[in-house]
Design a protein around this motif. Structure first.
Motif, PDB file in Angstrom:
ATOM      1  N   VAL A   1       8.782   9.022 -25.207  1.00 15.64           N
ATOM      2  CA  VAL A   1       9.078   9.191 -26.637  1.00 15.64           C
ATOM      3  C   VAL A   1       8.974   7.841 -27.358  1.00 15.64           C
ATOM      4  O   VAL A   1       8.505   7.750 -28.504  1.00 15.64           O
ATOM      5  CB  VAL A   1      10.473   9.808 -26.832  1.00 15.64           C
ATOM      6  CG1 VAL A   1      10.866   9.789 -28.311  1.00 15.64           C
ATOM      7  CG2 VAL A   1      10.497  11.224 -26.282  1.00 15.64           C
ATOM      8  N   ASP A   2       9.393   6.796 -26.666  1.00  9.48           N
ATOM      9  CA  ASP A   2       9.336   5.458 -27.261  1.00  9.48           C
ATOM     10  C   ASP A   2       7.934   4.858 -27.203  1.00  9.48           C
ATOM     11  O   ASP A   2       7.734   3.717 -27.635  1.00  9.48           O
ATOM     12  CB  ASP A   2      10.314   4.526 -26.536  1.00  9.48           C
ATOM     13  CG  ASP A   2      11.760   4.912 -26.815  1.00  9.48           C
ATOM     14  OD1 ASP A   2      12.001   5.568 -27.840  1.00  9.48           O
ATOM     15  OD2 ASP A   2      12.643   4.572 -25.987  1.00  9.48           O
ATOM     16  N   GLY A   3       6.982   5.593 -26.620  1.00 12.21           N
ATOM     17  CA  GLY A   3       5.592   5.132 -26.618  1.00 12.21           C
ATOM     18  C   GLY A   3       5.176   4.362 -25.386  1.00 12.21           C
ATOM     19  O   GLY A   3       4.121   3.714 -25.383  1.00 12.21           O
ATOM     20  N   ALA A   4       5.985   4.409 -24.295  1.00  8.38           N
ATOM     21  CA  ALA A   4       5.633   3.672 -23.070  1.00  8.38           C
ATOM     22  C   ALA A   4       4.478   4.371 -22.355  1.00  8.38           C
ATOM     23  O   ALA A   4       4.435   5.595 -22.268  1.00  8.38           O
ATOM     24  CB  ALA A   4       6.841   3.586 -22.148  1.00  8.38           C
ATOM     25  N   ASN A   5       3.546   3.568 -21.848  1.00  9.40           N
ATOM     26  CA  ASN A   5       2.461   4.133 -21.047  1.00  9.40           C
ATOM     27  C   ASN A   5       2.876   4.138 -19.567  1.00  9.40           C
ATOM     28  O   ASN A   5       3.969   3.727 -19.201  1.00  9.40           O
ATOM     29  CB  ASN A   5       1.166   3.360 -21.256  1.00  9.40           C
ATOM     30  CG  ASN A   5       1.325   1.877 -20.957  1.00  9.40           C
ATOM     31  OD1 ASN A   5       2.105   1.474 -20.100  1.00  9.40           O
ATOM     32  ND2 ASN A   5       0.580   1.049 -21.687  1.00  9.40           N
TER      33      ASN A   5
ATOM     34  N   VAL B   1       6.173   2.199 -14.880  1.00  8.22           N
ATOM     35  CA  VAL B   1       6.267   1.656 -13.520  1.00  8.22           C
ATOM     36  C   VAL B   1       6.962   0.305 -13.541  1.00  8.22           C
ATOM     37  O   VAL B   1       7.855   0.041 -12.716  1.00  8.22           O
ATOM     38  CB  VAL B   1       4.861   1.536 -12.897  1.00  8.22           C
ATOM     39  CG1 VAL B   1       4.920   0.737 -11.592  1.00  8.22           C
ATOM     40  CG2 VAL B   1       4.276   2.918 -12.650  1.00  8.22           C
ATOM     41  N   ARG B   2       6.576  -0.547 -14.491  1.00  6.66           N
ATOM     42  CA  ARG B   2       7.092  -1.909 -14.487  1.00  6.66           C
ATOM     43  C   ARG B   2       8.550  -1.999 -14.906  1.00  6.66           C
ATOM     44  O   ARG B   2       9.328  -2.761 -14.297  1.00  6.66           O
ATOM     45  CB  ARG B   2       6.226  -2.768 -15.417  1.00  6.66           C
ATOM     46  CG  ARG B   2       6.666  -4.221 -15.488  1.00  6.66           C
ATOM     47  CD  ARG B   2       5.775  -5.022 -16.414  1.00  6.66           C
ATOM     48  NE  ARG B   2       6.208  -6.414 -16.499  1.00  6.66           N
ATOM     49  CZ  ARG B   2       5.662  -7.330 -17.284  1.00  6.66           C
ATOM     50  NH1 ARG B   2       4.610  -6.997 -18.051  1.00  6.66           N
ATOM     51  NH2 ARG B   2       6.114  -8.571 -17.297  1.00  6.66           N
ATOM     52  N   TYR B   3       8.941  -1.255 -15.906  1.00  4.76           N
ATOM     53  CA  TYR B   3      10.277  -1.447 -16.491  1.00  4.76           C
ATOM     54  C   TYR B   3      11.296  -0.386 -16.059  1.00  4.76           C
ATOM     55  O   TYR B   3      12.504  -0.602 -16.245  1.00  4.76           O
ATOM     56  CB  TYR B   3      10.173  -1.461 -18.019  1.00  4.76           C
ATOM     57  CG  TYR B   3       9.361  -2.616 -18.552  1.00  4.76           C
ATOM     58  CD1 TYR B   3       9.863  -3.916 -18.521  1.00  4.76           C
ATOM     59  CD2 TYR B   3       8.082  -2.409 -19.070  1.00  4.76           C
ATOM     60  CE1 TYR B   3       9.116  -4.971 -19.008  1.00  4.76           C
ATOM     61  CE2 TYR B   3       7.332  -3.462 -19.560  1.00  4.76           C
ATOM     62  CZ  TYR B   3       7.847  -4.758 -19.517  1.00  4.76           C
ATOM     63  OH  TYR B   3       7.105  -5.812 -19.993  1.00  4.76           O
ATOM     64  N   ILE B   4      10.846   0.734 -15.508  1.00  3.95           N
ATOM     65  CA  ILE B   4      11.789   1.791 -15.126  1.00  3.95           C
ATOM     66  C   ILE B   4      11.773   2.036 -13.615  1.00  3.95           C
ATOM     67  O   ILE B   4      12.833   2.014 -12.970  1.00  3.95           O
ATOM     68  CB  ILE B   4      11.467   3.105 -15.874  1.00  3.95           C
ATOM     69  CG1 ILE B   4      11.600   2.887 -17.375  1.00  3.95           C
ATOM     70  CG2 ILE B   4      12.389   4.218 -15.405  1.00  3.95           C
ATOM     71  CD1 ILE B   4      11.234   4.116 -18.198  1.00  3.95           C
ATOM     72  N   ILE B   5      10.590   2.259 -13.045  1.00  6.74           N
ATOM     73  CA  ILE B   5      10.521   2.664 -11.632  1.00  6.74           C
ATOM     74  C   ILE B   5      10.769   1.479 -10.697  1.00  6.74           C
ATOM     75  O   ILE B   5      11.653   1.542  -9.825  1.00  6.74           O
ATOM     76  CB  ILE B   5       9.156   3.315 -11.334  1.00  6.74           C
ATOM     77  CG1 ILE B   5       9.014   4.605 -12.145  1.00  6.74           C
ATOM     78  CG2 ILE B   5       9.021   3.605  -9.847  1.00  6.74           C
ATOM     79  CD1 ILE B   5       7.683   5.311 -11.955  1.00  6.74           C
ATOM     80  N   LEU B   6      10.020   0.397 -10.852  1.00  5.22           N
ATOM     81  CA  LEU B   6      10.146  -0.727  -9.920  1.00  5.22           C
ATOM     82  C   LEU B   6      11.551  -1.338  -9.886  1.00  5.22           C
ATOM     83  O   LEU B   6      12.059  -1.650  -8.804  1.00  5.22           O
ATOM     84  CB  LEU B   6       9.106  -1.805 -10.235  1.00  5.22           C
ATOM     85  CG  LEU B   6       7.655  -1.457  -9.860  1.00  5.22           C
ATOM     86  CD1 LEU B   6       6.729  -2.619 -10.202  1.00  5.22           C
ATOM     87  CD2 LEU B   6       7.539  -1.123  -8.377  1.00  5.22           C
TER      88      LEU B   6
ATOM     89  N   PHE C   1       0.826  -1.202   0.000  1.00 10.72           N
ATOM     90  CA  PHE C   1       0.000   0.000   0.000  1.00 10.72           C
ATOM     91  C   PHE C   1       0.865   1.257   0.000  1.00 10.72           C
ATOM     92  O   PHE C   1       0.518   2.254  -0.654  1.00 10.72           O
ATOM     93  CB  PHE C   1      -0.925   0.001   1.221  1.00 10.72           C
ATOM     94  CG  PHE C   1      -2.005   1.042   1.145  1.00 10.72           C
ATOM     95  CD1 PHE C   1      -2.973   1.002   0.153  1.00 10.72           C
ATOM     96  CD2 PHE C   1      -2.046   2.084   2.054  1.00 10.72           C
ATOM     97  CE1 PHE C   1      -3.967   1.963   0.069  1.00 10.72           C
ATOM     98  CE2 PHE C   1      -3.035   3.055   1.994  1.00 10.72           C
ATOM     99  CZ  PHE C   1      -3.995   2.997   0.988  1.00 10.72           C
ATOM    100  N   GLY C   2       1.987   1.217   0.700  1.00  5.39           N
ATOM    101  CA  GLY C   2       2.897   2.363   0.656  1.00  5.39           C
ATOM    102  C   GLY C   2       3.450   2.597  -0.737  1.00  5.39           C
ATOM    103  O   GLY C   2       3.568   3.745  -1.196  1.00  5.39           O
ATOM    104  N   LEU C   3       3.774   1.511  -1.436  1.00 11.67           N
ATOM    105  CA  LEU C   3       4.259   1.624  -2.808  1.00 11.67           C
ATOM    106  C   LEU C   3       3.152   2.138  -3.733  1.00 11.67           C
ATOM    107  O   LEU C   3       3.405   2.971  -4.624  1.00 11.67           O
ATOM    108  CB  LEU C   3       4.762   0.260  -3.284  1.00 11.67           C
ATOM    109  CG  LEU C   3       5.513   0.212  -4.614  1.00 11.67           C
ATOM    110  CD1 LEU C   3       6.752   1.097  -4.576  1.00 11.67           C
ATOM    111  CD2 LEU C   3       5.899  -1.225  -4.947  1.00 11.67           C
ATOM    112  N   PHE C   4       1.936   1.661  -3.523  1.00 13.02           N
ATOM    113  CA  PHE C   4       0.813   2.142  -4.320  1.00 13.02           C
ATOM    114  C   PHE C   4       0.593   3.651  -4.131  1.00 13.02           C
ATOM    115  O   PHE C   4       0.376   4.390  -5.105  1.00 13.02           O
ATOM    116  CB  PHE C   4      -0.454   1.372  -3.937  1.00 13.02           C
ATOM    117  CG  PHE C   4      -1.714   1.960  -4.506  1.00 13.02           C
ATOM    118  CD1 PHE C   4      -2.059   1.753  -5.836  1.00 13.02           C
ATOM    119  CD2 PHE C   4      -2.557   2.737  -3.723  1.00 13.02           C
ATOM    120  CE1 PHE C   4      -3.219   2.298  -6.374  1.00 13.02           C
ATOM    121  CE2 PHE C   4      -3.716   3.289  -4.248  1.00 13.02           C
ATOM    122  CZ  PHE C   4      -4.048   3.075  -5.574  1.00 13.02           C
ATOM    123  N   LEU C   5       0.647   4.113  -2.890  1.00  9.93           N
ATOM    124  CA  LEU C   5       0.469   5.538  -2.630  1.00  9.93           C
ATOM    125  C   LEU C   5       1.574   6.360  -3.279  1.00  9.93           C
ATOM    126  O   LEU C   5       1.327   7.434  -3.849  1.00  9.93           O
ATOM    127  CB  LEU C   5       0.447   5.796  -1.119  1.00  9.93           C
ATOM    128  CG  LEU C   5      -0.758   5.253  -0.348  1.00  9.93           C
ATOM    129  CD1 LEU C   5      -0.571   5.483   1.151  1.00  9.93           C
ATOM    130  CD2 LEU C   5      -2.043   5.908  -0.825  1.00  9.93           C
TER     131      LEU C   5
END
Length: 434
Positions: free
Chosen positions: A324-328, A333-338, A217-221
């Motif tokens: 720019v590469d078209g990431a949503n 979140v999945r490929y850069i932030i996490l 939940f902390g990560l979600f917030l």
């Protein structure tokens, strides 16, 4: 000289911190270790004890292994006419009675109370009332039962005067001592008590569930507020941070107002014909749900702040390039932030595990381990045993043993986390500095 001066100044600046750490951390830990190996309780006291055997203990005195004759002597006190008893008799009844008894019976002994009562009734100045004769007879009782002796020598001397066989003196002295002694029985008792396994399983369930809620939940917030405008995000973070900064008593009081049978949920459900009920304490499931939510929101607010800071530290150029590469958003979140949140998540996991393992104040304020001790965790059991129980006898030694076991569990988990999460890599110098 300048080097020496700087060292002295450094020690001077550190002195208050050293004193504070010694008093508030090292000393409590040391006392916990010491108390854990004693039978210290409110019955024994902390500073030591005296020697006494009361009437209630007589039922267990045979378990000490003393002879039957000694047990009988303790249970059936004799009576002897002594100056001390005569003085008390004169104070409570009359001098004439005491003087007559002194002149005719000083030094004589009686094996039964009725024999002495017969003498008191047959005096020229007799004690006429039966109740008064019983009271007067007790003034001449030769017994250690109910008496208090400050030292071991005094108690042993009293045993000799009572006629207890010398072979039984050691066992009775140990039995009569009311102070604390060194022992390892606390840890043996922890292994034997049925409640030990229940407290351990409650603790494991509580830590795992609350930890999962805290992290997820902390990560979600943190992620959800990251993509909001700055002012809106700060407002939401301030709201979600309230459980962390509110005093625990006030925070739990709000939950009580929300869940009790006269609270918000009961009032709203009452509009639809649902009978009033305590949504916190009525069942074990509800109690655990509320306990985990109470602690979960507190931990999640801290996780939100740390995770938000970690996300903001990610170079924005990476996010712009991905757009720019078209990431949503989900792909960012999945490929850069996490992937770059590994260390903050691992830190929060280890920190929150150790924190939840030793915390109990929110459970104490919310359910106090109920219903039926179903939410009693290990740390709360230590508190109840040593500082606040319904039995009246606070067992400092056993409570300290609970706490010491928790210390070893915490150390073990710390070692596991250090190896499992490879914190050495986190603390290593950057490659450019190596």
């Amino acid at each position: 000289m300048p080097l020496m001066t700087s060292r002295v100044l450094g020690i001077g600046f550190l002195t208050p911190a050293i004193i504070a750490v010694s008093i508030f951390f090292l000393l409590p830990v040391l006392l916990t270790v010491v108390f854990a190996f004693t039978n210290m309780s409110t019955s024994t006291g902390i500073m030591g004890g005296d020697y006494r055997i009361n009437s209630e203990q007589l039922r267990n005195v045979s378990e000490t292994g003393i002879s039957e004759d000694s047990v009988e002597q303790l249970e059936n006190a004799g009576f002897q006419i002594t100056e001390a008893g005569l003085t008390a008799l004169a104070d409570q009844f009359s001098n004439d009675t005491a003087n007559e008894l002194r002149a005719e019976f000083l030094g004589e002994t009686f094996t039964a109370r009725r024999d002495l009562e017969r003498v008191l009734r047959g005096l020229d100045d007799p004690i006429r009332q039966t109740r008064d004769r019983k009271t007067a007879a007790e003034l001449f009782a030769v017994t250690i039962v109910g008496e208090r002796y400050d030292t071991e020598d005094q108690f042993r001397a009293a045993l000799g005067e009572t006629g207890i066989a010398p072979v039984d003196h050691d066992a009775l002295t140990e039995f009569a001592y009311t102070g604390w002694t060194w022992t390892t029985d606390n840890f043996k008792l922890l292994m034997e008590l049925p409640s030990t396994l229940r407290f351990a399983s409650n603790t494991a369930f509580y830590v795992i569930c609350a930890l999962a809620f805290n992290i997820l939940f902390g990560l979600f917030l943190a992620l959800s507020t990251f993509y909001l405008p700055a002012k809106t995000a700060n407002t939401f973070r301030a709201i979600w941070f309230l459980p962390r900064i509110l005093p625990p008593v006030l925070y739990v009081l709000m939950w009580n107002w929300f869940t009790w049978d006269n609270g918000f949920i009961a009032t709203v459900t009452g509009w639809f014909g649902v009978p009033p009920q305590n949504w916190m304490m009525q069942t074990t499931t509800r109690a655990w749900t509320v306990v985990i939510l109470i602690n979960g929101f507190v931990g999640a607010s801290l996780g939100m702040i740390l995770f938000s800071s970690a996300i903001k530290a990610i170079p924005t150029s990476m996010l712009y390039a991905s757009e720019v590469d078209g990431a949503n958003r989900w792909q960012q979140v999945r490929y850069i932030i996490l992937p770059q949140m590994r260390w903050p998540i691992l830190f929060m996991t280890s920190y929150q595990t150790l924190s939840l393992l030793t915390s109990f104040e929110y459970i104490l304020l919310a359910t106090d381990g109920g219903p039926g001790r179903s939410t009693e965790v290990w740390a709360l059991a230590a508190y109840h045993t040593a500082l606040n129980n319904y039995g009246g006898n606070l067992q400092y030694g056993l409570g300290a043993a609970y706490a010491l076991a928790l210390v070893f569990i915490g150390i073990g988990l710390s070692v596991i986390y250090l190896r499992l999460f490879n914190f050495n890599e986190l603390l290593a110098k950057p490659r450019i500095e190596q």
